[in-house]
Design a protein around this motif. Structure first.
Motif, mmCIF file in Angstrom:
data_model
loop_
_atom_site.group_PDB
_atom_site.id
_atom_site.type_symbol
_atom_site.label_atom_id
_atom_site.label_comp_id
_atom_site.label_asym_id
_atom_site.label_seq_id
_atom_site.Cartn_x
_atom_site.Cartn_y
_atom_site.Cartn_z
ATOM 1 N N PRO A 1 -7.116 -23.659 -33.037
ATOM 2 C CA PRO A 1 -7.660 -24.745 -33.857
ATOM 3 C C PRO A 1 -6.604 -25.293 -34.821
ATOM 4 N N ALA A 2 -6.727 -26.583 -35.157
ATOM 5 C CA ALA A 2 -5.757 -27.235 -36.052
ATOM 6 C C ALA A 2 -6.453 -27.592 -37.363
ATOM 7 N N PRO A 3 -5.672 -27.947 -38.407
ATOM 8 C CA PRO A 3 -6.312 -28.398 -39.647
ATOM 9 C C PRO A 3 -6.985 -29.757 -39.437
ATOM 10 N N PRO A 4 -8.001 -30.073 -40.250
ATOM 11 C CA PRO A 4 -8.735 -31.325 -40.049
ATOM 12 C C PRO A 4 -7.877 -32.552 -40.393
ATOM 13 N N PRO A 5 -8.126 -33.680 -39.721
ATOM 14 C CA PRO A 5 -7.391 -34.905 -40.038
ATOM 15 C C PRO A 5 -7.882 -35.499 -41.353
ATOM 16 N N ALA A 6 -7.154 -36.475 -41.853
ATOM 17 C CA ALA A 6 -7.481 -37.067 -43.164
ATOM 18 C C ALA A 6 -8.882 -37.690 -43.171
ATOM 19 N N ASP A 7 -9.292 -38.245 -42.021
ATOM 20 C CA ASP A 7 -10.617 -38.907 -41.986
ATOM 21 C C ASP A 7 -11.695 -38.011 -41.364
ATOM 22 N N ALA A 8 -11.549 -36.687 -41.568
ATOM 23 C CA ALA A 8 -12.499 -35.732 -40.964
ATOM 24 C C ALA A 8 -13.939 -36.064 -41.344
ATOM 25 N N GLU A 9 -14.142 -36.468 -42.596
ATOM 26 C CA GLU A 9 -15.525 -36.730 -43.035
ATOM 27 C C GLU A 9 -16.135 -37.900 -42.289
ATOM 28 N N ALA A 10 -15.329 -38.911 -42.008
ATOM 29 C CA ALA A 10 -15.844 -40.080 -41.286
ATOM 30 C C ALA A 10 -16.202 -39.705 -39.843
ATOM 31 N N ILE A 11 -15.389 -38.831 -39.255
ATOM 32 C CA ILE A 11 -15.684 -38.377 -37.878
ATOM 33 C C ILE A 11 -16.999 -37.605 -37.871
ATOM 34 N N ALA A 12 -17.140 -36.688 -38.833
ATOM 35 C CA ALA A 12 -18.378 -35.882 -38.884
ATOM 36 C C ALA A 12 -19.586 -36.771 -39.166
#
Ligand SMILES: NC(=O)c1ccc[n+]([C@@H]2O[C@H](COP(=O)([O-])OP(=O)(O)OC[C@H]3O[C@@H](n4cnc5c(N)ncnc54)[C@H](O)[C@@H]3O)[C@@H](O)[C@H]2O)c1
Length: 370
Positions: free
Chosen positions: A281-292
């Motif tokens: 697994p990798a660290p979350p991208p900057a826009d992780a919240e928008a993806i979720a």
């Protein structure tokens, strides 16, 4: 009460174990000699780790195994008050099993199907007492997974539902009522978890970053890690089956990325390579919240569509999704967390930007009545 089980494959054996562990005598059969001959040994092997970790004593294991009687024909199941079939997923096979069983059973015996994708009403067709038929949809592995979807079709009697519910609850299951609709609750309401992730992938995001976004949002496995675990071929078959049952609506669109993955044979863990497997697994991208937010908006909308069709509650859907998929929150809880306005705005933006083949995919479900 004696419980009958027809089909001693992965599911039937697990279901037999559930009821034998709960203290019921279980009479079980299978059309294949090898499945009957190996059933006791397979159940003993399934119980061994429970004994090893102290969850069950050796005496309890022996008593559980002693409650299993493997019989050669469905005639020998006859005294059972509830029979669950877990045979091949084919309508005519399931109908034939119930037609041969029905005349042998007491008039108030319940015939339960463990089907994942067939119509319970269709399975009941042609029986003398179709009101005794319902769905008891266990999850794999049945002894471990707490959830059972209790499926009523229009003809199922209240008495049959009560009996099935009390027996399953008595065996430690959480029983959620749902209508006889394609995919029931979990297999249907899970589709956007994969579908929206595949849409993002086709828009150029990577599977690794999409998974990382969902893990950061509290999901134990990202959508692609989950597909890799289940098998992309199994996921594709489930998606295609639901798409066909729902008349090809764009909410159930079968994404090319999934078809290509299967065509390449990159099925996930079982083939050694998948969308993300075996990568770390990798660290979350900057826009992780928008993806979720996007994936949870699609999950919440599908759940709201199912709710609008009746026969199920929002709490029931939330519970089923948490227990059936290990989700950290149900779709209605996710909706409340983001706020209904944000969910609506997200869906509206997605609908406005949708390419022609996905138009209407994001149309909002009717608002639940207060
Ligand atoms: N595997 C899962 O994750 C899962 C989860 C929920 C529900 N289900 C459903 O449970 C059912 C069984 O699935 P499974 O994974 O255990 O399949 P399986 O292939 O492991 O087992 C099916 C068993 O049924 C036997 N069988 C076939 N036709 C028969 C007949 N006419 N009479 C008696 N026995 C017969 C076969 O010999 C086999 O042992 C299917 O309807 C499936 O859709 C599967």
């Amino acid at each position: 009460m004696i419980i009958g089980v027809v089909g001693l494959g992965a599911m039937g054996l697990g279901i037999a174990q559930v009821f034998a562990q709960a203290g019921h005598p279980v009479r079980a059969t299978d059309a294949a000699d090898a499945a009957r001959a190996s059933a006791r040994e397979r159940m003993a092997a399934a119980l061994a780790p429970r004994v090893a970790k102290g969850a069950m004593t050796g005496a309890e294991r022996d008593a559980t195994l002693a409650r299993l009687t493997v019989v050669d024909t469905v005639e020998d199941i006859a005294p059972a008050g509830l029979v669950i079939e877990a045979v091949a997923e084919r309508l005519e096979v399931k109908q034939a099993v119930f037609r041969s069983l029905e005349p042998l059973l007491p008039a108030d015996a319940v015939l339960a199907t463990n089907t994942s994708s067939l119509s319970v009403a269709a399975i009941a067709e042609g029986l003398a007492r179709p009101g005794q038929v319902l769905g008891l949809h266990f999850f794999n592995p049945a002894p471990v997974m707490k959830l059972v979807e209790l499926v009523a079709y229009a003809g199922t009697t209240a008495a049959a539902l009560d009996l099935a519910r009390s027996l399953a609850e008595g065996a430690g299951k959480v029983v959620i009522a749902c209508p006889d609709r394609p995919g029931f609750i979990v297999n249907r309401c899970a589709r956007p978890y994969y579908g929206e992730a595949l849409a993002l992938l086709e828009e150029g995001r990577t599977a690794t970053e999409i998974d990382a976004a969902m893990v950061a949002a509290g999901y134990r496995l990202g959508p692609f890690a989950l597909i890799d675990l289940i098998g992309a071929d199994i996921n594709l078959a489930a998606t295609e089956s639901l798409a066909a049952a729902m008349g090809g609506h764009p909410r159930y669109h079968v994404f090319r990325a999934l078809r290509d993955q299967v065509a390449r044979g990159e099925l996930g863990r079982k083939s050694g390579r998948g969308f993300v497997f075996p990568a770390e697994p990798a660290p979350p991208p900057a826009d992780a919240e928008a993806i979720a937010l996007r994936i949870e908006a699609a999950l919440a909308n599908e759940a709201a569509w199912l709710l609008s069709e009746g026969g199920v509650t929002a709490e029931g859907i939330d519970t089923a999704m948490k227990l059936g998929l290990n989700f950290p929150r149900g779709p209605f809880e996710a909706r409340a967390r983001h706020g209904a306005d944000r969910i609506r705005a997200t869906l509206a933006a997605l609908e406005a930007a949708a390419p022609p083949h996905l138009k209407t995919r994001y149309l909002p479900a009717p608002e639940p009545s207060p």
